[in-house]
Design a protein around this motif. Structure first.
Motif, PDB file in Angstrom:
ATOM      1  N   VAL A 188      -7.225 -10.505  17.699  1.00 59.08           N
ATOM      2  CA  VAL A 188      -6.391  -9.433  17.163  1.00 59.08           C
ATOM      3  C   VAL A 188      -5.050  -9.384  17.890  1.00 59.08           C
ATOM      4  CG1 VAL A 188      -6.165  -6.912  17.046  1.00 59.08           C
ATOM      5  CG2 VAL A 188      -8.291  -8.012  16.337  1.00 59.08           C
ATOM      6  N   ILE A 189      -5.085  -9.468  19.210  1.00 52.65           N
ATOM      7  CA  ILE A 189      -3.852  -9.427  20.001  1.00 52.65           C
ATOM      8  C   ILE A 189      -2.983 -10.641  19.697  1.00 52.65           C
ATOM      9  CG2 ILE A 189      -2.911  -9.473  22.342  1.00 52.65           C
ATOM     10  CD1 ILE A 189      -5.465  -7.974  23.218  1.00 52.65           C
ATOM     11  N   ALA A 190      -3.615 -11.812  19.590  1.00 48.63           N
ATOM     12  CA  ALA A 190      -2.864 -13.040  19.304  1.00 48.63           C
ATOM     13  C   ALA A 190      -2.144 -12.958  17.964  1.00 48.63           C
ATOM     14  CB  ALA A 190      -3.809 -14.237  19.321  1.00 48.63           C
ATOM     15  N   GLY A 191      -2.860 -12.500  16.942  1.00 49.35           N
ATOM     16  CA  GLY A 191      -2.227 -12.368  15.637  1.00 49.35           C
ATOM     17  C   GLY A 191      -1.139 -11.315  15.630  1.00 49.35           C
ATOM     18  N   GLY A 192      -1.337 -10.265  16.428  1.00 45.26           N
ATOM     19  CA  GLY A 192      -0.367  -9.178  16.461  1.00 45.26           C
ATOM     20  C   GLY A 192       0.908  -9.482  17.211  1.00 45.26           C
ATOM     21  N   LEU A 193       0.908 -10.490  18.079  1.00 45.20           N
ATOM     22  CA  LEU A 193       2.123 -10.831  18.817  1.00 45.20           C
ATOM     23  C   LEU A 193       3.193 -11.419  17.915  1.00 45.20           C
ATOM     24  CD1 LEU A 193       0.782 -12.387  22.151  1.00 45.20           C
ATOM     25  CD2 LEU A 193       1.861 -10.163  21.825  1.00 45.20           C
ATOM     26  N   GLY A 194       2.769 -12.195  16.917  1.00 41.50           N
ATOM     27  CA  GLY A 194       3.734 -12.769  15.996  1.00 41.50           C
ATOM     28  C   GLY A 194       4.028 -14.221  16.287  1.00 41.50           C
ATOM     29  N   PHE A 195       4.326 -14.961  15.234  1.00 46.94           N
ATOM     30  CA  PHE A 195       4.570 -16.397  15.323  1.00 46.94           C
ATOM     31  C   PHE A 195       5.768 -16.742  16.211  1.00 46.94           C
ATOM     32  CE2 PHE A 195       6.421 -20.313  13.428  1.00 46.94           C
ATOM     33  CZ  PHE A 195       5.405 -21.182  13.760  1.00 46.94           C
ATOM     34  N   PRO A 196       6.912 -16.047  16.107  1.00 44.66           N
ATOM     35  CA  PRO A 196       8.062 -16.411  16.959  1.00 44.66           C
ATOM     36  C   PRO A 196       7.751 -16.341  18.452  1.00 44.66           C
ATOM     37  CG  PRO A 196       8.759 -14.966  15.181  1.00 44.66           C
ATOM     38  CD  PRO A 196       7.265 -14.982  15.151  1.00 44.66           C
ATOM     39  N   THR A 220       8.466  -7.807  23.069  1.00 44.20           N
ATOM     40  CA  THR A 220       7.144  -7.838  22.430  1.00 44.20           C
ATOM     41  C   THR A 220       6.037  -7.969  23.460  1.00 44.20           C
ATOM     42  OG1 THR A 220       8.079  -8.834  20.421  1.00 44.20           O
ATOM     43  CG2 THR A 220       5.698  -9.024  20.754  1.00 44.20           C
ATOM     44  N   LEU A 221       6.179  -8.911  24.382  1.00 45.60           N
ATOM     45  CA  LEU A 221       5.124  -9.141  25.379  1.00 45.60           C
ATOM     46  C   LEU A 221       4.987  -7.968  26.345  1.00 45.60           C
ATOM     47  CD1 LEU A 221       5.808 -12.919  26.167  1.00 45.60           C
ATOM     48  CD2 LEU A 221       3.842 -11.971  24.936  1.00 45.60           C
ATOM     49  N   SER A 222       6.097  -7.442  26.809  1.00 43.42           N
ATOM     50  CA  SER A 222       6.035  -6.370  27.802  1.00 43.42           C
ATOM     51  C   SER A 222       5.509  -5.072  27.189  1.00 43.42           C
ATOM     52  CB  SER A 222       7.409  -6.134  28.426  1.00 43.42           C
ATOM     53  OG  SER A 222       8.367  -5.814  27.430  1.00 43.42           O
ATOM     54  N   VAL A 223       6.001  -4.699  26.021  1.00 40.89           N
ATOM     55  CA  VAL A 223       5.561  -3.447  25.398  1.00 40.89           C
ATOM     56  C   VAL A 223       4.102  -3.558  24.950  1.00 40.89           C
ATOM     57  CG1 VAL A 223       5.944  -1.830  23.502  1.00 40.89           C
ATOM     58  CG2 VAL A 223       7.895  -2.856  24.669  1.00 40.89           C
ATOM     59  N   THR A 224       3.707  -4.725  24.451  1.00 36.70           N
ATOM     60  CA  THR A 224       2.306  -4.925  24.075  1.00 36.70           C
ATOM     61  C   THR A 224       1.398  -4.736  25.276  1.00 36.70           C
ATOM     62  OG1 THR A 224       2.852  -6.449  22.261  1.00 36.70           O
ATOM     63  CG2 THR A 224       0.630  -6.580  23.172  1.00 36.70           C
ATOM     64  N   MET A 290      -1.353   3.361  16.521  1.00 34.91           N
ATOM     65  CA  MET A 290      -1.315   2.769  15.184  1.00 34.91           C
ATOM     66  C   MET A 290       0.091   2.793  14.611  1.00 34.91           C
ATOM     67  SD  MET A 290      -4.838   3.963  13.251  1.00 34.91           S
ATOM     68  CE  MET A 290      -4.406   5.710  13.226  1.00 34.91           C
ATOM     69  N   PHE A 291       0.803   3.896  14.812  1.00 36.16           N
ATOM     70  CA  PHE A 291       2.142   4.021  14.247  1.00 36.16           C
ATOM     71  C   PHE A 291       3.087   2.975  14.822  1.00 36.16           C
ATOM     72  CE2 PHE A 291       6.382   5.961  13.863  1.00 36.16           C
ATOM     73  CZ  PHE A 291       6.398   6.256  12.500  1.00 36.16           C
ATOM     74  N   VAL A 292       2.964   2.707  16.121  1.00 35.22           N
ATOM     75  CA  VAL A 292       3.816   1.680  16.747  1.00 35.22           C
ATOM     76  C   VAL A 292       3.415   0.293  16.262  1.00 35.22           C
ATOM     77  CG1 VAL A 292       4.481   0.611  18.920  1.00 35.22           C
ATOM     78  CG2 VAL A 292       4.262   3.095  18.768  1.00 35.22           C
ATOM     79  N   GLY A 293       2.107  -0.010  16.254  1.00 30.53           N
ATOM     80  CA  GLY A 293       1.640  -1.294  15.735  1.00 30.53           C
ATOM     81  C   GLY A 293       1.824  -2.444  16.698  1.00 30.53           C
ATOM     82  N   GLY A 294       2.120  -3.633  16.140  1.00 29.95           N
ATOM     83  CA  GLY A 294       2.217  -4.851  16.945  1.00 29.95           C
ATOM     84  C   GLY A 294       3.589  -5.501  16.841  1.00 29.95           C
ATOM     85  N   GLY A 295       3.611  -6.835  17.003  1.00 23.30           N
ATOM     86  CA  GLY A 295       4.863  -7.564  17.011  1.00 23.30           C
ATOM     87  C   GLY A 295       5.348  -7.936  15.626  1.00 23.30           C
ATOM     88  N   SER A 296       6.644  -8.200  15.530  1.00 31.98           N
ATOM     89  CA  SER A 296       7.243  -8.613  14.265  1.00 31.98           C
ATOM     90  C   SER A 296       6.823 -10.035  13.912  1.00 31.98           C
ATOM     91  CB  SER A 296       8.764  -8.536  14.353  1.00 31.98           C
ATOM     92  OG  SER A 296       9.180  -7.215  14.647  1.00 31.98           O
ATOM     93  N   ALA A 297       6.794 -10.327  12.608  1.00 31.24           N
ATOM     94  CA  ALA A 297       6.434 -11.652  12.098  1.00 31.24           C
ATOM     95  C   ALA A 297       5.026 -12.051  12.506  1.00 31.24           C
ATOM     96  CB  ALA A 297       7.436 -12.708  12.566  1.00 31.24           C
TER      97      ALA A 297
END
Length: 435
Positions: A188-196, A220-224, A290-297
């Protein structure tokens, strides 16, 4: 084109799920139930109005799995290509017509992105499926075929942040099993970080001088990481003595479950504890995550961690009276600040209006409805158990929220970035009182 493509997949999925062969009882599924399930799968949400394990046949579950894969990979591909388009500041039509002469995105570049995303997705899904299959086979005595099927289904659902499970209680039966919980959480975390972000991580492992981290990857990495730690601490602390959740567990299992439920709002939707038994404070913390979510792309939803972080930096700079916003050794453009503000405010407005409407047509409490609305908009899939009891009009509103939440922030942010209009007339400046 984006809306049309997702609509076509949802329509095809709805029609397929309505077929008698898709249900376990061999009967035709109602159009609203089929539509809700198809939207939830394509938008990789995980909210359900019927039990996935009991209602759908194996064929129906495979259809759901296919919709999840199309939705997850499609979103990553779409977002990654749009990010390229934004960086080059040029529309697709112009890109295809003028090509390299204007440094536009070439077809070969887009092709590399698409194949890279497919390879990236299959790699994580395969590794996760292998770990889960081995555990089902050795730890639970599943037959090889069943172990493989459950491993593949939950691996695809986890990496795509979908949250669909083949168990009526989601993953509550595995709450204390780290060999099931941790692979799913990591996927879940891996998919949420994003491809870029993963592209940058891979490039840093290549021989030669290390490349500098981009601002997007650093945020992305720090906030996650911060949200995972804060979420784990808050969920574990708030539920520590709750007899309906963490209370009966020992310390290690409490920490494991706390971490899992901090990772799921990234936005996966699996649950190893009874969400309906959470304290009101825990529901509110989960709302924020939930509102914040994960990474872009990536496959996660929400307004995205980059939007959340940029707004925080904007607030910090304004409180300090600084004329510009700086993140590390980089200055943010005014356009980026406006994009983050518009996406966040539109999301807040949509959640507010939807919550008000559902409060009017349902008998449920504010915390339950707000949780359901944010879960749908952020494409999470967590629920306090009221989804199936919401009237048809409310379920259709949730469908719309899932659809907008899946493609809205992406298309909106891209439109704001690509669309620049110069005003022919500027009026005198005036400063109204703020605050």
């Amino acid at each position: 084109m984006t809306v049309a493509a997702f609509t076509a997949v949802v329509t095809l999925g709805t029609l397929t799920l309505m077929l008698p062969d898709a249900s376990a009882g061999g009967e035709e599924t109602g159009v609203v139930t089929a539509l809700f399930t198809a939207v939830s799968a394509v938008c990789v949400t995980g909210l359900i109005v019927v039990d996935t394990a009991a209602h759908w046949s194996t064929a129906g579950q495979w259809v759901i799995l296919g919709l999840i894969q199309i939705g997850g990979v499609g979103v990553m591909t779409l977002a990654s290509v749009l990010i390229i388009a934004v960086r080059h500041r040029i529309r697709l039509k112009l890109q295809l017509s003028v090509g390299v002469e204007s440094k536009a995105v070439t077809l070969s570049e887009v092709r590399r992105v698409i194949f890279g995303i497919i390879w990236f997705s299959l790699l994580f899904e395969t590794v996760t499926a292998a770990a889960l299959t081995a555990r089902f086979l050795v730890g639970y005595g599943y037959a090889p075929g069943r172990a493989l099927y459950h491993g593949v289904f939950h691996a695809v659902s986890a990496f795509n942040n979908a949250g669909f499970a083949l168990y009526s209680d989601s993953l509550m039966g595995f709450a204390t099993d780290p060999w099931i919980i941790l692979p799913i959480a990591l996927a879940v975390i891996a998919g949420g970080l994003g491809f870029p972000v993963w592209i940058e991580i891979r490039r840093r492992r290549e021989p030669g001088p290390r490349r500098r981290w981009s601002l997007h990857a650093r945020i992305t990495l720090s906030v996650t990481a911060v949200l995972l730690v804060v979420g784990t601490v808050l969920v574990t602390a708030l539920e520590w003595t709750n007899p309906r959740t963490l209370g009966p567990m020992d310390t290690g299992d409490r920490l494991l479950s706390g971490f899992f439920h901090s990772a799921m709002p990234r936005t996966a939707g699996f649950n190893s504890l009874d969400v309906g038994g959470f304290q009101t404070q825990t529901l509110f913390v989960t709302d924020m995550l939930m509102f914040v979510g994960g990474g872009s792309a990536g496959t996660a939803g929400g307004i995205k961690v980059t939007t959340f972080a940029l707004l925080a930096f904007v607030i910090y700079a304004n409180v300090r009276g600084e004329p510009t916003v700086h993140v590390g050794d980089r200055r943010l453009s005014a356009g980026v600040e406006q994009q983050a503000l518009v996406v966040a405010l539109l999301a807040v407005g949509l959640v507010f209006v939807s919550t008000l409407v559902l409060m009017t047509i349902t008998p449920f409490t504010l915390d339950q409805i707000l949780f359901e609305v944010i879960s749908a908009f952020a494409t999470v899939g967590l629920s306090t158990g009221i989804t199936a009891d919401i009237p048809v009009a409310g379920q259709l509103i949730l469908c719309l929220l899932m659809f907008i939440g899946r493609i809205g922030p992406i298309t909106l942010a891209t439109a704001l970035a690509l669309r620049r209009r110069a005003r022919r007339i500027e009026y005198p400046e005036e400063r109204p009182t703020v605050g």
